[in-house]
Design a protein around this motif. Structure first.
Motif, PDB file in Angstrom:
ATOM      1  N   ASN A   1     -11.175   8.195 -12.027  1.00 14.26           N
ATOM      2  CA  ASN A   1     -11.965   8.795 -10.953  1.00 14.26           C
ATOM      3  C   ASN A   1     -11.042   9.240  -9.826  1.00 14.26           C
ATOM      4  N   LEU A   2     -11.620   9.866  -8.810  1.00 12.23           N
ATOM      5  CA  LEU A   2     -10.852  10.333  -7.657  1.00 12.23           C
ATOM      6  C   LEU A   2     -10.843   9.276  -6.563  1.00 12.23           C
ATOM      7  N   TRP A   3      -9.669   9.144  -5.935  1.00 13.93           N
ATOM      8  CA  TRP A   3      -9.461   8.176  -4.869  1.00 13.93           C
ATOM      9  C   TRP A   3      -8.803   8.879  -3.683  1.00 13.93           C
ATOM     10  N   MET A   4      -8.868   8.258  -2.507  1.00 14.87           N
ATOM     11  CA  MET A   4      -8.267   8.819  -1.301  1.00 14.87           C
ATOM     12  C   MET A   4      -7.557   7.720  -0.528  1.00 14.87           C
ATOM     13  N   VAL A   5      -6.370   8.062   0.017  1.00 18.04           N
ATOM     14  CA  VAL A   5      -5.603   7.102   0.793  1.00 18.04           C
ATOM     15  C   VAL A   5      -4.954   7.851   1.959  1.00 18.04           C
ATOM     16  N   PRO A   6      -4.874   7.264   3.165  1.00 16.34           N
ATOM     17  CA  PRO A   6      -4.169   7.910   4.275  1.00 16.34           C
ATOM     18  C   PRO A   6      -2.692   8.118   3.929  1.00 16.34           C
ATOM     19  N   ALA A   7      -2.131   9.238   4.354  1.00 14.36           N
ATOM     20  CA  ALA A   7      -0.732   9.539   4.034  1.00 14.36           C
ATOM     21  C   ALA A   7       0.226   8.526   4.655  1.00 14.36           C
ATOM     22  N   GLU A   8      -0.204   7.877   5.759  1.00 17.14           N
ATOM     23  CA  GLU A   8       0.663   6.857   6.368  1.00 17.14           C
ATOM     24  C   GLU A   8       0.556   5.505   5.668  1.00 17.14           C
ATOM     25  N   GLY A   9      -0.357   5.397   4.701  1.00 20.72           N
ATOM     26  CA  GLY A   9      -0.501   4.157   3.932  1.00 20.72           C
ATOM     27  C   GLY A   9      -1.819   3.463   4.203  1.00 20.72           C
ATOM     28  N   GLY A  10      -2.188   2.571   3.317  1.00 20.08           N
ATOM     29  CA  GLY A  10      -3.436   1.828   3.454  1.00 20.08           C
ATOM     30  C   GLY A  10      -4.075   1.587   2.106  1.00 20.08           C
ATOM     31  N   ASP A  11      -5.288   1.063   2.129  1.00 22.74           N
ATOM     32  CA  ASP A  11      -6.008   0.778   0.897  1.00 22.74           C
ATOM     33  C   ASP A  11      -6.718   2.030   0.398  1.00 22.74           C
ATOM     34  N   PRO A  12      -6.579   2.363  -0.896  1.00 26.74           N
ATOM     35  CA  PRO A  12      -7.279   3.528  -1.439  1.00 26.74           C
ATOM     36  C   PRO A  12      -8.795   3.334  -1.412  1.00 26.74           C
ATOM     37  N   MET A  13      -9.523   4.432  -1.194  1.00 24.08           N
ATOM     38  CA  MET A  13     -10.977   4.420  -1.203  1.00 24.08           C
ATOM     39  C   MET A  13     -11.470   5.292  -2.352  1.00 24.08           C
ATOM     40  N   GLN A  14     -12.426   4.780  -3.129  1.00 24.23           N
ATOM     41  CA  GLN A  14     -12.929   5.515  -4.283  1.00 24.23           C
ATOM     42  C   GLN A  14     -13.883   6.624  -3.851  1.00 24.23           C
ATOM     43  N   LEU A  15     -13.692   7.849  -4.369  1.00 23.50           N
ATOM     44  CA  LEU A  15     -14.518   9.001  -4.021  1.00 23.50           C
ATOM     45  C   LEU A  15     -15.553   9.329  -5.085  1.00 23.50           C
ATOM     46  N   THR A  16     -15.171   9.295  -6.359  1.00 26.93           N
ATOM     47  CA  THR A  16     -16.114   9.596  -7.436  1.00 26.93           C
ATOM     48  C   THR A  16     -16.265   8.377  -8.330  1.00 26.93           C
ATOM     49  N   ARG A  17     -17.401   8.326  -9.029  1.00 21.01           N
ATOM     50  CA  ARG A  17     -17.671   7.194  -9.907  1.00 21.01           C
ATOM     51  C   ARG A  17     -18.219   7.722 -11.232  1.00 21.01           C
ATOM     52  N   GLY A  18     -18.351   6.824 -12.179  1.00 21.50           N
ATOM     53  CA  GLY A  18     -18.832   7.236 -13.488  1.00 21.50           C
ATOM     54  C   GLY A  18     -17.729   7.145 -14.524  1.00 21.50           C
ATOM     55  N   SER A  19     -18.044   7.597 -15.729  1.00 21.85           N
ATOM     56  CA  SER A  19     -17.111   7.438 -16.848  1.00 21.85           C
ATOM     57  C   SER A  19     -15.931   8.380 -16.754  1.00 21.85           C
ATOM     58  N   GLY A  20     -16.075   9.535 -16.020  1.00 20.22           N
ATOM     59  CA  GLY A  20     -14.976  10.473 -15.898  1.00 20.22           C
ATOM     60  C   GLY A  20     -14.580  11.045 -17.256  1.00 20.22           C
ATOM     61  N   PRO A  21     -13.325  11.440 -17.427  1.00 13.46           N
ATOM     62  CA  PRO A  21     -12.286  11.424 -16.394  1.00 13.46           C
ATOM     63  C   PRO A  21     -12.429  12.571 -15.395  1.00 13.46           C
ATOM     64  N   ASP A  22     -12.187  12.255 -14.102  1.00 15.07           N
ATOM     65  CA  ASP A  22     -12.180  13.233 -13.021  1.00 15.07           C
ATOM     66  C   ASP A  22     -10.729  13.506 -12.649  1.00 15.07           C
ATOM     67  N   ASP A  23     -10.364  14.780 -12.550  1.00 19.14           N
ATOM     68  CA  ASP A  23      -8.937  15.088 -12.409  1.00 19.14           C
ATOM     69  C   ASP A  23      -8.742  16.385 -11.625  1.00 19.14           C
ATOM     70  N   HIS A  24      -7.475  16.653 -11.268  1.00 16.21           N
ATOM     71  CA  HIS A  24      -6.998  17.869 -10.612  1.00 16.21           C
ATOM     72  C   HIS A  24      -7.789  18.203  -9.343  1.00 16.21           C
ATOM     73  N   PRO A  25      -7.788  17.312  -8.343  1.00 12.38           N
ATOM     74  CA  PRO A  25      -8.552  17.562  -7.109  1.00 12.38           C
ATOM     75  C   PRO A  25      -7.893  18.643  -6.241  1.00 12.38           C
ATOM     76  N   ARG A  26      -8.707  19.447  -5.597  1.00 16.90           N
ATOM     77  CA  ARG A  26      -8.251  20.404  -4.594  1.00 16.90           C
ATOM     78  C   ARG A  26      -9.228  20.317  -3.419  1.00 16.90           C
ATOM     79  N   ILE A  27      -8.738  20.545  -2.197  1.00 19.71           N
ATOM     80  CA  ILE A  27      -9.511  20.314  -0.987  1.00 19.71           C
ATOM     81  C   ILE A  27      -9.628  21.609  -0.191  1.00 19.71           C
ATOM     82  N   SER A  28     -10.802  21.859   0.392  1.00 18.79           N
ATOM     83  CA  SER A  28     -10.955  23.011   1.282  1.00 18.79           C
ATOM     84  C   SER A  28     -10.115  22.792   2.541  1.00 18.79           C
ATOM     85  N   LYS A  29      -9.798  23.882   3.226  1.00 20.81           N
ATOM     86  CA  LYS A  29      -8.913  23.805   4.380  1.00 20.81           C
ATOM     87  C   LYS A  29      -9.439  22.870   5.453  1.00 20.81           C
ATOM     88  N   ASP A  30     -10.776  22.867   5.655  1.00 22.51           N
ATOM     89  CA  ASP A  30     -11.337  22.004   6.700  1.00 22.51           C
ATOM     90  C   ASP A  30     -11.594  20.584   6.213  1.00 22.51           C
TER      91      ASP A  30
END
Length: 366
Positions: free
Chosen positions: A135-164
């Protein structure tokens, strides 16, 4: 090669560089980055201007372990977040400063990581199997604990983010396959498996036709890197399934039934080693699988009779394994594979040498 094309589709131009893996633009559009392998099979990160000028190697992954390698530029273009593969079969995200070459490790989960992107809000989104499925996860660039963004069986891959940073684009793949049994007329068929597992190409009936051996992919992993194969035995209707394995951190495959149906041959390869063990499993279930031979790369195997097996390896060579005395002897010239046919005085040979490519048949009398 790398090509640059306007969104109008005109004036396609090839970039004059010799690298091309994992292409990413720097956020200001001033440079393009990518990767390639050097002579030591280490991954190097390169970049150039959009015209191919100032082509330079930025840094090298000196860990010298092949695996997933994806990267992304920081919003200011001064650093990259990149995936480093470890010999134990997992990846971690590192931050590399392109000016000072200082590095720091961002994740410590010891899990499979397949792609990474850096948002303008200084967050890093990545795909990983930290919670089991990819699944997809997110972590601050300065470090910290990852937070889960997507759930389910997946696989979820190749994330891209809008500018805002408000929209997330990614692909969600369904790696599902089923074992089917059909009559040769095609008029009758039966579905044997129904769970969400990818089916590997290697499968086969037992000699009496009452059981099936099949390799399935672990659904926690994506299409690239870290894939684990599991071998299963089941009745031909899919019931009474049991897994054939040595250890949890090993991938097993290339199943082959003995002529009498009492044994199953397969390879088992630890994810932190390049070699594979050739193993035998007693189909009575009373004895644990045994490792009997070790090879660098096993590609295919065939039984000659209940005591001898032909194993084809890479570099291309055939070997005869004698189960009675535990010996192994070469059975072909380099660049050939040989397959003695059960019950026939015939040997099939696959020759890969230039000028002799193809299948050859040899009979005992000549």
């Amino acid at each position: 090669g790398i090509y640059i094309v306007p969104i109008t589709g005109t004036s396609i131009r090839k970039l004059p560089v010799d690298w091309g893996g994992g292409i990413r633009w720097r956020s200001d559009g001033g440079r393009i980055g990518g990767t390639k392998f050097n002579d030591r099979q280490q991954i190097e990160f390169w970049s150039s201007t959009p015209t191919g000028e100032d082509n330079r190697r930025e840094f090298t992954d000196t860990l010298d372990t092949w695996g997933n390698f994806h990267f992304c530029y920081s919003p200011d273009g001064n650093s990259v977040a990149w995936i480093r593969h470890f010999a134990k079969g997992f990846e971690e995200i590192f931050i590399h400063n392109l000016a000072t070459h200082d590095e720091r490790q961002l994740t410590f989960a010891k899990k499979n990581i397949e792609d990474v992107t850096w948002t303008n809000q200084n967050l890093i989104v990545f795909s990983s199997d930290i919670a089991g499925s990819l699944n997809l996860w997110m972590v601050p660039a300065e470090g910290g604990d990852p937070m889960q963004l997507t759930r389910g069986s997946g696989p979820d891959d190749h994330p891209r983010i809008s500018k805002d940073g408000s929209r997330l684009l990614y692909q969600s793949m369904q790696m599902i396959g089923h074992v089917m049994i059909a009559s040769t007329s095609g008029k009758e068929w039966q579905q044997v498996t129904f769970d969400d597992k990818g089916i590997y190409g290697n499968k086969g009936f037992s000699p009496d036709g009452n059981r099936i051996a099949v390799s399935m992919q672990d659904p926690r992993f994506g299409w690239t890197g870290g894939s684990i194969l599991r071998c299963y035995i089941m009745d031909r209707n899919g019931s009474n399934r049991r897994e054939i394995k040595i250890n949890d951190d090993e991938s097993t495959g290339f199943l082959s039934w003995s002529p009498d149906g009492e044994k199953l041959a397969f390879w088992s390869s630890p994810i932190d080693k390049d070699s594979a063990d050739f193993c035998l499993s007693d189909m009575s279930g009373s004895v644990a699988p045994k490792r009997i031979f070790k090879f660098s790369n096993i590609l295919i195997s065939r039984w000659i009779d209940s005591t001898k097996i032909v194993v084809c390896t890479y570099p291309l060579r055939s070997h005869i394994l004698n189960l009675e005395d535990g010996s192994s002897s070469p059975n072909s010239e380099d660049s050939t594979w040989t397959f003695p046919l059960q019950g026939e005085n015939v040997i099939l040979v696959i020759d890969f040498r230039k000028g002799r490519e193809g299948w050859w048949v040899f009979r005992e009398e000549g």
